[in-house]
Design an enzyme around this catalytic site. Structure first.
Site, short mmCIF file in Angstrom:
data_model
loop_
_atom_site.label_atom_id
_atom_site.label_comp_id
_atom_site.label_asym_id
_atom_site.label_seq_id
_atom_site.Cartn_x
_atom_site.Cartn_y
_atom_site.Cartn_z
CB SER A 130 2.59 1.86 -7.36
OG SER A 130 2.94 0.89 -8.09
CE1 TYR A 167 3.80 2.25 -2.32
CE2 TYR A 167 3.62 0.48 -3.84
CZ TYR A 167 4.10 1.89 -3.36
OH TYR A 167 4.80 2.71 -4.29
#
Length: 258
Positions: free
Chosen positions: A142, A155
């Site tokens: 990501s 995250y």
């Protein structure tokens, strides 16, 4: 690209990018096992995908954070596939957390699924790919693992760890013909849409300027089937045989253009 004869496991198949990957692989002619912890949704996605192409598909339940369940799931997949040529690993969770307030439980849960889950599934796949003479592992990173994320501290850290693991595994397993890459997607998923729908006007403005404004190709997230699926087919195919250790943005330029 043709995946006829390829035997592929896809985690996180019950929705979003995992579901799109399953559909793309079956359409390209692969034998596929979809895996998820959301069994009803996972079975439904696999049943729907079975009508979309010449490939074959089965569903297996898994909790990617549990080593015993991962081993059992891959053993069950062996019965259907008879071997393995590729693993696509979209399975992950996302939750908001700030650096000053993230709790140990939040941190541990994020790393259990996103990092431990990546390691465990990659190891299970590697043993089978090595036995088959090589193949592909496609992890999901990501942009959050490459930049500061004030509202998603755990995250962000977990995806940074996935990036580091991907490079390490690629270096360790290349001699066995196993290539390991990660895609970094900016793709519209049900999770993204739900977050957008529930956001306040102020939060949507912040999301636009932080995430969407920098997407050079149209300033909107990509479509999972149109924009991600073909990339996943390429990375599972022999056409990508000389690509490994790469973090590959599928993001319309989000991370590198502006």
């Amino acid at each position: 690209m043709d995946l006829a004869g390829k035997r592929i496991v896809v985690t996180g198949c019950a929705s979003g990018m995992g579901a799109a990957t399953v559909r793309a692989y079956v359409k390209a002619g692969a034998q596929v096992v979809g895996m998820d912890i959301a069994d009803d949704a996972g079975r439904a996605v696999c049943a729907d995908a079975a009508t979309g192409g010449p490939g074959e598909i089965a569903y297996v339940s898994v909790d990617v954070s549990d080593g015993d369940r991962v081993e059992a799931a891959f053993a069950e997949a062996d019965d259907f596939l008879g071997g393995l040529d590729a693993l696509a690993h979209p399975a992950a969770i996302h939750a908001a957390s700030t650096a000053e307030e993230v709790t140990v439980d939040e941190w541990d849960r994020m790393f259990a699924v996103n990092v431990r889950g990546t390691v465990l599934t990659n190891q299970a796949a590697y043993r089978r790919l090595k036995a088959a003479g090589g193949g592909a592992i496609i992890n999901f990173g990501s942009i959050s693992g490459q930049r500061a994320e004030p509202l998603a501290a755990a995250y962000s850290a977990s995806k940074g760890a996935v990036h580091a693991w991907t490079r390490t595994a690629a270096g360790a397993w290349g001699a066995d013909g196993v290539r390991v890459n990660a895609v970094l997607p900016a793709i519209k998923t049900p999770m993204f849409q739900a977050s957008w729908d529930q956001a306040t006007d102020e939060e949507r403005t912040e999301k636009f300027w932080r995430n969407i404004h920098s997407i050079a190709l149209g300033q909107e997230y990509g479509d999972p089937d149109r924009d991600l699926g073909p990339v996943m087919v390429f990375l599972a195919s022999d056409a990508s045989r000389f690509i490994t250790g790469q973090l590959i943005p599928v993001d319309g330029g989000q991370g590198n253009v502006r």
